[in-house]
Write a protein that holds these residues in place. Sequence first.
Motif, PDB file in Angstrom:
ATOM      1  N   THR A  19       3.115  15.167  -7.641  1.00  0.00           N
ATOM      2  CA  THR A  19       3.525  16.284  -6.793  1.00  0.00           C
ATOM      3  C   THR A  19       4.677  17.019  -7.464  1.00  0.00           C
ATOM      4  OG1 THR A  19       2.939  14.986  -4.826  1.00  0.00           O
ATOM      5  CG2 THR A  19       4.305  16.937  -4.480  1.00  0.00           C
ATOM      6  N   GLU A  20       4.563  18.342  -7.503  1.00  0.00           N
ATOM      7  CA  GLU A  20       5.682  19.124  -8.027  1.00  0.00           C
ATOM      8  C   GLU A  20       6.827  19.070  -7.025  1.00  0.00           C
ATOM      9  OE1 GLU A  20       4.704  23.002  -9.413  1.00  0.00           O
ATOM     10  OE2 GLU A  20       2.839  22.334 -10.337  1.00  0.00           O
ATOM     11  N   ASN A  21       7.889  19.767  -7.326  1.00  0.00           N
ATOM     12  CA  ASN A  21       9.140  19.681  -6.563  1.00  0.00           C
ATOM     13  C   ASN A  21       8.941  19.286  -5.101  1.00  0.00           C
ATOM     14  OD1 ASN A  21       9.760  20.810  -8.990  1.00  0.00           O
ATOM     15  ND2 ASN A  21      11.129  22.353  -8.174  1.00  0.00           N
ATOM     16  N   ALA A  33       2.831   6.007  -2.453  1.00  0.00           N
ATOM     17  CA  ALA A  33       4.001   6.858  -2.673  1.00  0.00           C
ATOM     18  C   ALA A  33       4.248   7.080  -4.162  1.00  0.00           C
ATOM     19  CB  ALA A  33       5.225   6.237  -2.014  1.00  0.00           C
ATOM     20  N   SER A  34       4.086   6.040  -4.968  1.00  0.00           N
ATOM     21  CA  SER A  34       4.313   6.175  -6.411  1.00  0.00           C
ATOM     22  C   SER A  34       3.392   7.221  -7.014  1.00  0.00           C
ATOM     23  CB  SER A  34       4.095   4.825  -7.111  1.00  0.00           C
ATOM     24  OG  SER A  34       4.985   3.854  -6.610  1.00  0.00           O
ATOM     25  N   ASN A  35       2.115   7.175  -6.638  1.00  0.00           N
ATOM     26  CA  ASN A  35       1.156   8.166  -7.135  1.00  0.00           C
ATOM     27  C   ASN A  35       1.504   9.563  -6.642  1.00  0.00           C
ATOM     28  OD1 ASN A  35      -0.485   6.379  -8.604  1.00  0.00           O
ATOM     29  ND2 ASN A  35      -1.608   5.778  -6.773  1.00  0.00           N
ATOM     30  N   LYS A  62       0.840  -1.215   0.000  1.00  0.00           N
ATOM     31  CA  LYS A  62       0.000   0.000   0.000  1.00  0.00           C
ATOM     32  C   LYS A  62       0.871   1.259   0.000  1.00  0.00           C
ATOM     33  CE  LYS A  62      -3.966  -2.083   2.321  1.00  0.00           C
ATOM     34  NZ  LYS A  62      -4.744  -2.163   3.581  1.00  0.00           N
ATOM     35  N   ILE A  63       1.964   1.215   0.764  1.00  0.00           N
ATOM     36  CA  ILE A  63       2.882   2.360   0.800  1.00  0.00           C
ATOM     37  C   ILE A  63       3.482   2.598  -0.580  1.00  0.00           C
ATOM     38  CG2 ILE A  63       5.109   3.161   1.684  1.00  0.00           C
ATOM     39  CD1 ILE A  63       4.381   1.755   4.341  1.00  0.00           C
ATOM     40  N   LEU A  64       3.885   1.521  -1.247  1.00  0.00           N
ATOM     41  CA  LEU A  64       4.479   1.642  -2.583  1.00  0.00           C
ATOM     42  C   LEU A  64       3.498   2.289  -3.556  1.00  0.00           C
ATOM     43  CD1 LEU A  64       6.598   1.066  -4.785  1.00  0.00           C
ATOM     44  CD2 LEU A  64       5.626  -1.232  -4.989  1.00  0.00           C
ATOM     45  N   PHE A  90       9.655   2.432 -10.907  1.00  0.00           N
ATOM     46  CA  PHE A  90      10.719   3.417 -10.714  1.00  0.00           C
ATOM     47  C   PHE A  90      11.289   3.873 -12.050  1.00  0.00           C
ATOM     48  CE2 PHE A  90      15.358   4.197 -10.108  1.00  0.00           C
ATOM     49  CZ  PHE A  90      15.251   5.387  -9.411  1.00  0.00           C
ATOM     50  N   GLN A  91      11.524   2.927 -12.955  1.00  0.00           N
ATOM     51  CA  GLN A  91      12.089   3.293 -14.250  1.00  0.00           C
ATOM     52  C   GLN A  91      11.107   4.140 -15.068  1.00  0.00           C
ATOM     53  OE1 GLN A  91      13.228  -0.711 -15.411  1.00  0.00           O
ATOM     54  NE2 GLN A  91      15.362  -0.325 -14.851  1.00  0.00           N
ATOM     55  N   GLU A  92       9.813   3.854 -14.953  1.00  0.00           N
ATOM     56  CA  GLU A  92       8.797   4.679 -15.616  1.00  0.00           C
ATOM     57  C   GLU A  92       8.788   6.083 -15.019  1.00  0.00           C
ATOM     58  OE1 GLU A  92       5.139   2.556 -15.241  1.00  0.00           O
ATOM     59  OE2 GLU A  92       5.790   0.922 -16.564  1.00  0.00           O
ATOM     60  N   PHE A  93       8.950   6.157 -13.707  1.00  0.00           N
ATOM     61  CA  PHE A  93       9.013   7.447 -13.022  1.00  0.00           C
ATOM     62  C   PHE A  93      10.181   8.265 -13.560  1.00  0.00           C
ATOM     63  CE2 PHE A  93      11.140   9.872  -9.647  1.00  0.00           C
ATOM     64  CZ  PHE A  93      10.141  10.774  -9.297  1.00  0.00           C
ATOM     65  N   LEU A  94      11.353   7.640 -13.670  1.00  0.00           N
ATOM     66  CA  LEU A  94      12.533   8.349 -14.160  1.00  0.00           C
ATOM     67  C   LEU A  94      12.353   8.814 -15.602  1.00  0.00           C
ATOM     68  CD1 LEU A  94      15.566   6.331 -12.725  1.00  0.00           C
ATOM     69  CD2 LEU A  94      14.640   8.512 -11.926  1.00  0.00           C
ATOM     70  N   ASN A  95      11.650   8.019 -16.399  1.00  0.00           N
ATOM     71  CA  ASN A  95      11.417   8.391 -17.796  1.00  0.00           C
ATOM     72  C   ASN A  95      10.529   9.627 -17.921  1.00  0.00           C
ATOM     73  OD1 ASN A  95      12.958   6.288 -18.803  1.00  0.00           O
ATOM     74  ND2 ASN A  95      11.229   4.886 -18.987  1.00  0.00           N
ATOM     75  N   GLN A  96       9.701   9.865 -16.892  1.00  0.00           N
ATOM     76  CA  GLN A  96       8.773  10.993 -16.935  1.00  0.00           C
ATOM     77  C   GLN A  96       9.300  12.223 -16.214  1.00  0.00           C
ATOM     78  OE1 GLN A  96       4.593  10.021 -16.063  1.00  0.00           O
ATOM     79  NE2 GLN A  96       5.148   7.866 -16.161  1.00  0.00           N
TER      80      GLN A  96
END
Length: 198
Positions: free
Chosen positions: A77-79, A70-72, A65-67, A115-121
């Motif tokens: 969230t901006e900076n 937190a991912s969302n 649930k935390i994952l 995580f890799q999708e996050f970095l790509n965005q």
Amino acid sequence: MKKIFFVGAQGTGKSTLNRFIFDHPGLRRELHIKKSIDSISKMFFSDFSIFKKLNSPEFYEAQVKILVYASNLYLNTENFISSRGFADSYAYLMHYVSKTKNKNGLILIDTVKIFQEFLNQEEGVYTFYVPVAFDISDKNNNLRSNNLDFQQEIDIHIQQFLKITNTKYIIVKGSLEQRKKIIYNTITADLFRHENIT
């Protein structure tokens, strides 16, 4: 965009370093920091004693649930500064998967993919890795385990995640003042470099 993660085992001082940046008017202004993300675990462990039941289904379910939460949060969230990152979620889930008979390794693969999708965005992501250096103190309502073997294991899993994802990270070690200096110098040097490029 500037998104800053402090990753490391429990009790390594990530929250303290998080507050250092968020409370530093110069850094916060220069980075345009909007939010400090801290103590996510408190939201998902209704009974803090569950966190110490390291191999229980409840521990695993809360970590999943935390994952997801937190991912969302990271994507929408901006900076921000966060004292928990994808590496931490991976490490806690890896602990459960490696210690129990009901293994679900897919969640680990999913964590890496997310995580890799996050970095790509995202651009301008900092990862500060905080290794084990101090004795564990628990001032958070008994939320963290004081088991030193568990702390070392989580640290190893975090290093593994950083390696398999080819994450660029800065090691933050030494005394608290030395750690603050590493963070400050890293960020200000990067800001100065970008100002001269543009």
